[in-house]
Design an enzyme around this catalytic site. Sequence first.
Site, PDB file in Angstrom:
ATOM      1  N   THR A  31       0.826  -1.208   0.000  1.00 49.82           N
ATOM      2  CA  THR A  31       0.000   0.000   0.000  1.00 49.82           C
ATOM      3  C   THR A  31       0.858   1.254   0.000  1.00 49.82           C
ATOM      4  O   THR A  31       1.988   1.246   0.465  1.00 49.82           O
ATOM      5  CB  THR A  31      -0.938   0.034   1.228  1.00 49.82           C
ATOM      6  OG1 THR A  31      -1.755   1.193   1.162  1.00 49.82           O
ATOM      7  CG2 THR A  31      -0.165   0.019   2.525  1.00 49.82           C
ATOM      8  N   ALA A  32       0.286   2.319  -0.470  1.00 52.52           N
ATOM      9  CA  ALA A  32       0.896   3.644  -0.341  1.00 52.52           C
ATOM     10  C   ALA A  32       0.133   4.446   0.707  1.00 52.52           C
ATOM     11  O   ALA A  32       0.361   5.635   0.859  1.00 52.52           O
ATOM     12  CB  ALA A  32       0.881   4.368  -1.677  1.00 52.52           C
ATOM     13  N   SER A  33      -0.778   3.766   1.400  1.00 53.66           N
ATOM     14  CA  SER A  33      -1.648   4.420   2.383  1.00 53.66           C
ATOM     15  C   SER A  33      -2.359   5.593   1.728  1.00 53.66           C
ATOM     16  O   SER A  33      -3.003   5.422   0.713  1.00 53.66           O
ATOM     17  CB  SER A  33      -0.856   4.839   3.617  1.00 53.66           C
ATOM     18  OG  SER A  33      -0.393   3.700   4.306  1.00 53.66           O
ATOM     19  N   HIS A  34      -2.182   6.763   2.282  1.00 58.89           N
ATOM     20  CA  HIS A  34      -2.866   7.948   1.750  1.00 58.89           C
ATOM     21  C   HIS A  34      -1.950   8.776   0.858  1.00 58.89           C
ATOM     22  O   HIS A  34      -2.256   9.917   0.556  1.00 58.89           O
ATOM     23  CB  HIS A  34      -3.396   8.807   2.906  1.00 58.89           C
ATOM     24  CG  HIS A  34      -4.294   8.036   3.812  1.00 58.89           C
ATOM     25  ND1 HIS A  34      -5.563   7.655   3.444  1.00 58.89           N
ATOM     26  CD2 HIS A  34      -4.110   7.539   5.049  1.00 58.89           C
ATOM     27  CE1 HIS A  34      -6.123   6.971   4.425  1.00 58.89           C
ATOM     28  NE2 HIS A  34      -5.252   6.886   5.405  1.00 58.89           N
ATOM     29  N   LYS A  43       4.004  -2.794   4.336  1.00 59.53           N
ATOM     30  CA  LYS A  43       3.979  -2.783   5.797  1.00 59.53           C
ATOM     31  C   LYS A  43       4.003  -4.234   6.245  1.00 59.53           C
ATOM     32  O   LYS A  43       3.234  -5.051   5.746  1.00 59.53           O
ATOM     33  CB  LYS A  43       2.718  -2.102   6.314  1.00 59.53           C
ATOM     34  CG  LYS A  43       2.624  -0.639   5.934  1.00 59.53           C
ATOM     35  CD  LYS A  43       1.327  -0.039   6.418  1.00 59.53           C
ATOM     36  CE  LYS A  43       1.237   1.422   5.988  1.00 59.53           C
ATOM     37  NZ  LYS A  43      -0.010   2.042   6.429  1.00 59.53           N
TER      38      LYS A  43
END
Length: 143
Positions: A31-34, A43
């Site tokens: 993920t790149a999160s936000h 992660k």
Amino acid sequence: EGLDHVLFRVGIVAAMRSKALNGQAVGVMVTASHNPERDNGAKLVEPMGEMLPVEWEAHASKIANASDGGLAKAIDELSHALGVDVSTPAVVWVGRDTRASSTPLAMAVLDGIGVLRPASARSLGVVTTPQLHFALRCQATAG
């Protein structure tokens, strides 16, 4: 772009962590999160849903920074330094976000997990990071 080799090595670290925990399931969230897609990464998640312990960051860096020709030696040195029985089956669950780049990166993680056989990998497909944490915690606590 160009993160496949890094995520491949994340898969190796995750499998090593599972083996160090006597085969408990650990997770990898791609993920790149936000952040923007170009910031995609991974992660690592512990069996009870916590993040990877800080002392494992140095171990991950050694694997990530090993040359291609020195990777096998780095894995062997790490397993010996940690007293990890590499014959213990690793269990790693992999989740990813909805970005187009996440699917090939998740595949790279799965390929990396396979380096430390015996190992099993479970792709959870598109999930949120909290869902991966929750799923691992449910697995660790049998419900």
